[in-house]
Structure formats: C-alpha cells, structure tokens
Write an enzyme that holds these catalytic residues in place. Structure first.
Site, PDB file in Angstrom:
ATOM      1  N   ARG A   1       6.759 -14.930 -23.958  1.00 29.26           N
ATOM      2  CA  ARG A   1       6.395 -14.401 -25.274  1.00 29.26           C
ATOM      3  C   ARG A   1       7.179 -13.109 -25.517  1.00 29.26           C
ATOM      4  NH1 ARG A   1       2.390 -12.687 -21.854  1.00 29.26           N
ATOM      5  NH2 ARG A   1       1.454 -10.647 -22.221  1.00 29.26           N
TER       6      ARG A   1
ATOM      7  N   CYS B   1      12.022  16.199   2.682  1.00 36.55           N
ATOM      8  CA  CYS B   1      11.018  15.131   2.827  1.00 36.55           C
ATOM      9  C   CYS B   1       9.983  15.514   3.880  1.00 36.55           C
ATOM     10  CB  CYS B   1      11.718  13.831   3.213  1.00 36.55           C
ATOM     11  SG  CYS B   1      10.583  12.528   3.711  1.00 36.55           S
TER      12      CYS B   1
ATOM     13  N   CYS C   1      10.216  13.057   7.097  1.00 32.11           N
ATOM     14  CA  CYS C   1      11.380  12.981   7.981  1.00 32.11           C
ATOM     15  C   CYS C   1      11.119  13.740   9.292  1.00 32.11           C
ATOM     16  CB  CYS C   1      12.619  13.553   7.278  1.00 32.11           C
ATOM     17  SG  CYS C   1      13.500  12.356   6.247  1.00 32.11           S
TER      18      CYS C   1
ATOM     19  N   ASN D   1      -3.610  12.310   7.672  1.00 31.87           N
ATOM     20  CA  ASN D   1      -3.229  12.726   6.323  1.00 31.87           C
ATOM     21  C   ASN D   1      -3.678  14.159   6.057  1.00 31.87           C
ATOM     22  OD1 ASN D   1      -2.841  12.894   3.488  1.00 31.87           O
ATOM     23  ND2 ASN D   1      -3.073  10.681   3.313  1.00 31.87           N
ATOM     24  N   ASP D   2      -2.744  14.993   5.585  1.00 29.69           N
ATOM     25  CA  ASP D   2      -3.058  16.400   5.368  1.00 29.69           C
ATOM     26  C   ASP D   2      -3.987  16.618   4.173  1.00 29.69           C
ATOM     27  OD1 ASP D   2      -1.336  17.215   7.517  1.00 29.69           O
ATOM     28  OD2 ASP D   2       0.361  16.809   6.205  1.00 29.69           O
TER      29      ASP D   2
ATOM     30  N   HIS E   1      15.169   7.993   6.522  1.00 27.60           N
ATOM     31  CA  HIS E   1      14.633   8.236   5.188  1.00 27.60           C
ATOM     32  C   HIS E   1      15.031   7.137   4.206  1.00 27.60           C
ATOM     33  CE1 HIS E   1      13.158  10.836   1.934  1.00 27.60           C
ATOM     34  NE2 HIS E   1      14.234  10.483   1.245  1.00 27.60           N
TER      35      HIS E   1
ATOM     36  N   ASN F   1       1.634   1.245  -0.060  1.00 28.00           N
ATOM     37  CA  ASN F   1       1.967   1.265  -1.476  1.00 28.00           C
ATOM     38  C   ASN F   1       3.455   1.547  -1.541  1.00 28.00           C
ATOM     39  OD1 ASN F   1      -0.788   1.101  -2.070  1.00 28.00           O
ATOM     40  ND2 ASN F   1      -0.999   3.317  -2.189  1.00 28.00           N
TER      41      ASN F   1
ATOM     42  N   GLY G   1       2.825   4.412  -7.788  1.00 27.75           N
ATOM     43  CA  GLY G   1       2.458   5.809  -7.594  1.00 27.75           C
ATOM     44  C   GLY G   1       3.032   6.484  -6.363  1.00 27.75           C
TER      45      GLY G   1
ATOM     46  N   SER H   1       6.057   8.376  -4.772  1.00 27.04           N
ATOM     47  CA  SER H   1       7.310   9.025  -5.155  1.00 27.04           C
ATOM     48  C   SER H   1       8.227   9.231  -3.959  1.00 27.04           C
ATOM     49  CB  SER H   1       7.007  10.362  -5.829  1.00 27.04           C
ATOM     50  OG  SER H   1       6.116  11.094  -5.017  1.00 27.04           O
TER      51      SER H   1
ATOM     52  N   HIS I   1      10.620   7.542   1.672  1.00 25.03           N
ATOM     53  CA  HIS I   1      10.602   7.406   3.137  1.00 25.03           C
ATOM     54  C   HIS I   1       9.619   6.294   3.521  1.00 25.03           C
ATOM     55  CE1 HIS I   1      11.498   9.427   7.092  1.00 25.03           C
ATOM     56  NE2 HIS I   1      10.660   8.444   7.399  1.00 25.03           N
TER      57      HIS I   1
ATOM     58  N   HIS J   1       6.821   4.294   4.705  1.00 25.76           N
ATOM     59  CA  HIS J   1       5.555   4.640   5.348  1.00 25.76           C
ATOM     60  C   HIS J   1       4.406   3.855   4.743  1.00 25.76           C
ATOM     61  CE1 HIS J   1       5.314   7.111   1.692  1.00 25.76           C
ATOM     62  NE2 HIS J   1       4.019   7.223   1.912  1.00 25.76           N
TER      63      HIS J   1
ATOM     64  N   GLN K   1      -0.226   3.598   5.012  1.00 23.64           N
ATOM     65  CA  GLN K   1      -1.400   4.442   5.208  1.00 23.64           C
ATOM     66  C   GLN K   1      -2.527   3.680   5.878  1.00 23.64           C
ATOM     67  OE1 GLN K   1      -2.387   7.146   1.880  1.00 23.64           O
ATOM     68  NE2 GLN K   1      -0.887   5.983   0.718  1.00 23.64           N
TER      69      GLN K   1
ATOM     70  N   GLU L   1     -14.704 -11.142   1.262  1.00 22.15           N
ATOM     71  CA  GLU L   1     -14.014 -12.132   2.110  1.00 22.15           C
ATOM     72  C   GLU L   1     -14.828 -12.439   3.366  1.00 22.15           C
ATOM     73  OE1 GLU L   1      -9.953 -11.425   3.151  1.00 22.15           O
ATOM     74  OE2 GLU L   1      -9.239 -11.466   1.081  1.00 22.15           O
TER      75      GLU L   1
ATOM     76  N   HIS M   1      -5.606  -7.548   5.614  1.00 22.37           N
ATOM     77  CA  HIS M   1      -7.027  -7.877   5.539  1.00 22.37           C
ATOM     78  C   HIS M   1      -7.516  -8.249   6.929  1.00 22.37           C
ATOM     79  CE1 HIS M   1      -7.522  -8.516   0.929  1.00 22.37           C
ATOM     80  NE2 HIS M   1      -7.238  -7.277   1.280  1.00 22.37           N
TER      81      HIS M   1
ATOM     82  N   HIS N   1      -4.886 -11.597   7.681  1.00 26.36           N
ATOM     83  CA  HIS N   1      -3.702 -11.924   6.880  1.00 26.36           C
ATOM     84  C   HIS N   1      -3.196 -10.678   6.168  1.00 26.36           C
ATOM     85  CE1 HIS N   1      -7.278 -12.518   4.355  1.00 26.36           C
ATOM     86  NE2 HIS N   1      -6.525 -12.190   3.312  1.00 26.36           N
TER      87      HIS N   1
ATOM     88  N   GLU O   1      -8.578  -8.577 -17.243  1.00 27.57           N
ATOM     89  CA  GLU O   1      -8.724  -8.068 -15.881  1.00 27.57           C
ATOM     90  C   GLU O   1      -9.701  -6.895 -15.824  1.00 27.57           C
ATOM     91  OE1 GLU O   1      -5.744  -8.293 -17.473  1.00 27.57           O
ATOM     92  OE2 GLU O   1      -4.791 -10.033 -16.511  1.00 27.57           O
TER      93      GLU O   1
HETATM   94 ZN   LIG Z   1      -7.445 -11.258   1.832  1.00 24.34          ZN
HETATM   95 ZN   LIG Z   2      12.160  11.220   4.780  1.00 25.97          ZN
END
Ligand SMILES: [Zn+2]
Ligand SMILES: [Zn+2]
Length: 342
Positions: free
Chosen positions: A24, A45, A48, A70-71, A108, A148, A154, A156, A159, A161, A163, A177, A276, A291, A311
């Site tokens: 469309r 960074c 690094c 995580n800081d 990096h 992510n 989100g 930026s 490098h 990585h 979480q 699940e 998961h 998985h 959604e």
């Molecule tokens: Zn799943």
């Molecule tokens: Zn880096």
C-alpha cells in the site's frame, strides 16, 4: 494471497496476517541508516577495552568477552524495599534484581553477525555462565538475556553488546510461555515447542537452516515480517543445559541467520533478540524449550513496523507480510556477509 488469522501457541493469541497490504502507498516517515565506517577502537566508547565508564569505573583490557554490572540499572539490589502502599486496589512491589551488560567482543566495529561462529559460541558460553550464576540466587526468579540492536530500537552505541535483567519476578511473556508449555506437557505428554518444530518441518517452507542439533525458522505465527526463532532441537529448559556439540551447532545457525539479516538490505540489521529460558524460581519447567527469538522492527528497507491501533489499542498483531514469503526471501540470500564479499 495470505489473508487470515493464525494462532500463536506460545502467546495464546491470534495474529492477523494481511499480506496483500504490504504494497500500500506509504507517504510517512522512513528510517535512514548512517553509512557507518567505525574504528576498531573508539576512545569515547564506554564499552571498549580500557575505557572509563560512569563514575570512576574503568573496563579491563579484555580480549574476548566482558561482563559488568550496569552502571545505571533499571532493576537493582539497592532498589527501595520499604514502599508506601498505594491507594485502594493498587499494588506495588520492589524492583529488585541485577542488571548486567555483556560485551561480545573487544572490537568496537564488529557485530555478532560479523564475528566468527567460534566467537559466537564464546558468547553462548558466557550466557550459560550468567544464567547459572544469577539463576542460583534466592532473590532471582528469572534471568532475561537479550540484545537490542540498532538506533531504531534505541541503541546508540554500536559496540557489540547485550544485556541481562535478572529479576525478582518472571517477565510476562515467559510467564505465559511457561504456563502454556506446562499445560501442553500435562495434556499431551509432549513439549509444546517440540510440536512447533514438528509442524514447521512438516510444512518446511519457513525453515531457514538446520544442522544436527539446531534449527532456525520464521514461525508460522510470526508477528514481525522477518521474525526468526533459533533453537536446539532437543528440549532443554535453558542455554545452560546444552552440551558442547549443541552449543557449536547453535552458534553456526545463529551466524547463518545474522548474516542473512545483514545481507537482506546490505545494512547492519536492527532487532530485539531475547533468549527465552525457564524461570529460576524453583518451579517445574520440564516442558519449557529454550529458544532465541529475533524481532526485527523493519518490514522494508528504512521502513518501521509501527505498533498502532491493532497492536497497542487491541493487543493483537497485524502482519503485513506472509511468513512463507519472508522465509523464502531470507533463504535466497548469500551465506557470506556482504562486507566480506567485496
Ligand atoms: Zn518464546
Ligand atoms: Zn566500543
């Protein structure tokens, strides 16, 4: 033409597939990609090797992977526990847990897609250690490992990585699940995910790759255009239960999928990638099949899948694409990363 509803057995909800809508006319915003030529090491960074982070903390001169707390965590062990009760029927509870960052590589400029399969296997081993280390703690009910990737979700810092949120609660999707898998095992004697794999292989059109012990496919019930599941074939509750051979096979399949993603539009492909895994709260999770899910937010080059009325407003996904077609698209792409093919 694919125009139907498909049942998502893990989430217990319908996905509306309306693939005739993909073309469309679009006059809205598109998402540009920066033509990035990154240095191997960036002195600015915070991920690094050897660089400083928030406060006085400094990264070691690591040469493979590196994990740190995580800081600026969303969940922490020092979150307040003496909360004022809210009004009426409302409830609250402490947001305790442990949040960690996992650097995949000292480089990096590399992404998981560009790392050799044996280095991806190294990342899988770190995930194993983390799941065991965090999961054995009394105050931790679940270990959510995820990446992510990309500006559009989100992130930026390029490098490479991921979480970890190890929390005093089980995230909603995992809770659902786990409950569905438990019921399926009780009713049929089989793991639900094993039945999903059986159905995928009966059809065959959405399978991207399988080797001895691992498989990748676009699920029948995909909510995102290029949604892909990667899993061991044998039912294991977590990544920690995989043997060396299964880890190597899984790393090979992951590498294959990641290269396909980047080759699709010759760009570093953005996604949200959760592992998961069964909760670590001491419950019975015999039917839970570990998985990895990829949820890429783009449905066309530079075009985001927007979450809107169906959604956000209604709670069911509307997919503009056919999973069979998208799997065929990915399968047809080269197996060599486009940056290595020049
Ligand atoms: Zn799943
Ligand atoms: Zn880096």
């Amino acid at each position: 033409m694919t125009w139907q509803q498909r049942w998502h057995p893990l989430r217990e909800e319908w996905v509306i597939v309306a693939a005739h809508r993909q073309d469309r006319p679009w006059i809205g915003q598109t998402v540009g990609e920066k033509a990035a030529s990154l240095p191997q090491y960036d002195p600015q960074c915070y991920l690094c090797p050897g660089n400083s982070r928030v406060g006085d903390r400094r990264n070691p001169a690591y040469d493979t992977t590196f994990v740190f707390d995580n800081d600026l965590p969303c969940v922490g062990l020092d979150a307040p526990t003496d909360l004022d009760p809210p009004a009426g029927i409302y409830q609250n509870r402490p947001a305790t847990g442990i949040a960690r960052v996992v650097c995949y590589s000292p480089r990096h400029d590399l992404t998981l897609a560009q790392m050799p399969a044996q280095d991806i296997e190294g990342v899988l081993r770190v995930w194993q250690e983390q799941y065991v280390d965090l999961g054995r703690r009394d105050e931790i009910a679940h270990v959510l490992i995820f990446e992510n990737k990309g500006d559009v979700v989100g992130v930026s810092n390029p490098h490479p990585h991921g979480q970890i949120y190890a929390t005093n609660f089980v995230f909603k999707t995992i809770e659902t699940e786990a409950a569905v898998c438990r019921r399926h095992l009780r009713e049929t004697g089989r793991a639900l995910f094993a039945d999903i794999l059986t159905a995928e292989r009966q059809d065959g059109r959405r399978i991207l790759l399988e080797n001895d012990s691992a498989i990748a496919f676009v699920p029948y019930f995909a909510r995102y255009a290029y949604e892909v599941y990667v899993a061991p074939k044998v039912t294991h509750a977590s990544v920690a239960a995989l043997c060396d051979k299964e880890l190597a096979d899984l790393a090979a399949v992951l590498k294959h999928v990641l290269v396909k993603f980047d080759n699709l539009w010759q760009m570093s492909f953005p996604y949200v990638m959760p592992l998961h895994q069964a909760p670590t709260d001491g419950g019975d999770y015999a039917g839970f099949h570990f998985h990895i899910e990829f949820h890429p937010p783009l449905r066309k080059p530079n075009l985001l899948k927007y979450l809107a009325g169906p959604e956000i407003g209604g709670g069911n996904f509307l997919s503009d694409t056919s999973p069979e077609q998208k799997a065929a698209e990915l399968r047809a792409l080269p197996d060599v990363h486009y940056t290595e093919d020049r």
